[in-house]
Structures are given as C-alpha cells and as structure tokens.
Design a protein around this motif. Sequence first.
Motif, short mmCIF file in Angstrom:
data_model
loop_
_atom_site.label_atom_id
_atom_site.label_comp_id
_atom_site.label_asym_id
_atom_site.label_seq_id
_atom_site.Cartn_x
_atom_site.Cartn_y
_atom_site.Cartn_z
N UNK A 166 57.98 62.21 51.46
CA UNK A 166 57.36 61.41 52.47
C UNK A 166 57.78 62.11 53.82
N UNK A 167 57.32 61.59 54.88
CA UNK A 167 57.50 62.41 56.36
C UNK A 167 58.91 62.14 56.64
N UNK A 168 59.37 63.42 56.62
CA UNK A 168 60.92 63.35 57.04
C UNK A 168 61.85 63.47 55.88
N UNK A 169 61.22 63.38 54.77
CA UNK A 169 62.17 63.04 53.43
C UNK A 169 61.76 64.32 52.60
N UNK A 170 62.77 65.03 52.38
CA UNK A 170 62.55 66.25 51.59
C UNK A 170 63.88 66.29 50.51
N UNK A 171 63.41 66.55 49.11
CA UNK A 171 64.29 66.86 48.17
C UNK A 171 64.43 68.17 47.88
N UNK A 172 65.89 68.70 47.58
CA UNK A 172 66.14 70.12 47.27
C UNK A 172 66.93 70.30 46.25
N UNK A 173 66.49 71.18 45.41
CA UNK A 173 67.41 71.67 44.20
C UNK A 173 68.65 72.41 44.60
N UNK A 174 69.70 71.70 44.16
CA UNK A 174 70.96 72.69 44.33
C UNK A 174 71.66 73.15 43.26
N UNK A 175 71.38 72.48 41.87
CA UNK A 175 72.23 73.01 40.72
C UNK A 175 73.53 72.52 40.97
N UNK A 176 74.33 73.02 39.90
CA UNK A 176 75.54 72.82 39.96
C UNK A 176 76.20 71.96 39.15
N UNK A 177 76.20 70.40 39.60
CA UNK A 177 76.44 69.37 38.71
C UNK A 177 75.65 69.32 37.54
N UNK A 178 74.48 69.55 37.43
CA UNK A 178 73.63 69.56 36.48
C UNK A 178 72.80 70.66 37.08
#
Length: 312
Positions: free
Chosen positions: A210-222
Amino acid sequence: MSTVEARPTTTSITGAMLGIPQNELVPSRYAVRVGDIDVLVISDGVLTPPAESMATNADAATRSAWLDNMFLSKDAFDWALNAIVVRSGAQTILIDSGLGEEYPDFPRAGLFVQRLEAAGIDLAAVTDVVLTHMHFDHVGGLLAEGVKERLRSGLRIHVSSAEAEFWKSPDFSRTAMPPALVELARRASLDFLREYGSHLRRFDEEAEVAPGVVVTRTGGHTPGHSVVRLESGGERLMFAGDAIFPVSFDHPEWHNGFEHDPEEATRVRLRLMKELAANGSWLVSTHLPFPSVGRVAAAGNLFRWVPVWWDF
C-alpha cells in the motif's frame, strides 16, 4: 533522523477502536501514527517457551545470569506475541495473525480475533494480510474456527515466494524446537497453504503493499522471513517480525531455537539494528514486550532498547 513524534499518538484512531470492554482488565492495543498511516499494535497475549530456546549457543550459566538480571524464570520465560493493523489510504492491512487455536498449552495467548474485535477491527474490512513468516504463532489466527468465512473473498495475502515454498517440505534440522512444536509448525503451515493458497500474492525480494507500506524479505529466521517498513511524511516504523528479540540488545549473537538458519538470522538482526539506530525509526517486533514500540540506540558495539513513553 526520523521526524516521528516523540511519542505515539492515539488521536488518529477512532473512539470505537479505543473503547475498553468492561470485562477487559488489561488493554491489548496501542495506537501509533506514522505520517498519514495509522498503526494499531494488537497483543495476542504471552507465550511461555522453554528458557533454553532463547539462546541455544550460550552456555547455561551465562543464559541463567541474563535471565536473573531480567527477573525471569530459568525454566520458561514470558514471550510477548504482537501483531499490527495498518491503515494506509483505502487499505486495512493485517500484519501477522497470532496463535489462534493452534496450541492450547499456551493458555495466555490465542485470542487475537477477539482482541481485534475489542479494538473495533472488523475482519470483513481487512483488505490485505502480510505474513512476516509462516510459523504457527503468525498464521494461527487466520486458521481459527469461523475466521475465513468472515474475511472478504478478494483478500490478498502477501508472503515471500521463498517462505511459501519452504513450508511445502520444511527442514527443522538447525532449529532447537521441542518436538511437539515442530509437528505443530509443520501442520499449521500446511493447513494455511491449503486454506489460503488461492489468496497468496507472492513476491521475490520486495513488494509495495500500500502507499508507504513495503515488505522486504530478510531470510534468516526462516528462508522467507520478511520485515515491513512504513514511511510517510518523513516518519518511519519497522515491524521486524521474529528478527529481533528482547535478548538481542545484550546478545545479538545468541541463536534463537526457532531460527532455521541461526548464523544468517544473526547477520540479519545486526543489520536491522544498525539501520534502526541510524535512521531513528520506530521498531515494533513480534516478541518484544507489549506495546513493543520503541527505538534502537547504539551502545558501543551493542544496542540499547528505548521503549516508547506511553501516551494515554
């Protein structure tokens, strides 16, 4: 530095969302405004995993000393369970969904849907769900009885492709999860993919929800663990999922027993804390004590948690 106000404000949230039912002794939500984006932190209570799971690569004496300093039990420690609701533009976004009915042996958690209702959040109004990852305490609320029927048919569920693929045949060989929780995690993830597979909106590395809402994969934990960054009007907030724990500020090198790649999880944790200390963003994390709103400050080679000053 971010220009986020010195303390979160509740003025942007409707009165219905802030009303406390007479039978609710402890409020389970906390409101924050990030520019034009409204955020509501929702508590799903407290989990009590075995104490050794907080630091599987630490010797017992060092771990016990830390627990003593924090006035925590050496057997099982209280682990908060938080999720958030975000309103950006015309979208209402649920980020993670708590435990649901997946594990009755955690009797102080699993009421996420009821707590949403107490906060005035209608499940039918949720347009999007973002999953930081698919452990049972993040997808369980959506598996609770009667929930799916109350969600809109066009619901979009955002999850990294790596996460969705991993849980088709998960590998627990590097975790230190109790056997009962391994089986629970395996079952809950498969149930979730079966129930909600047609709603998934997969992304590889990053997606704007959504405007101003960005999801980014980090990995690690899963393998597909992700964080969500909110930004509006020069203000920032990060929902870090299971990347940062209470012990991480004193011992970021300690491995959590629920991490599928502990070394990578440590690198992710350090990278995120450096970012947060540099830009002054608010931090909310799944297992930081409720309301889990604060900032990260550098403290020599480590970091310091600076909790929000509550605004009533």
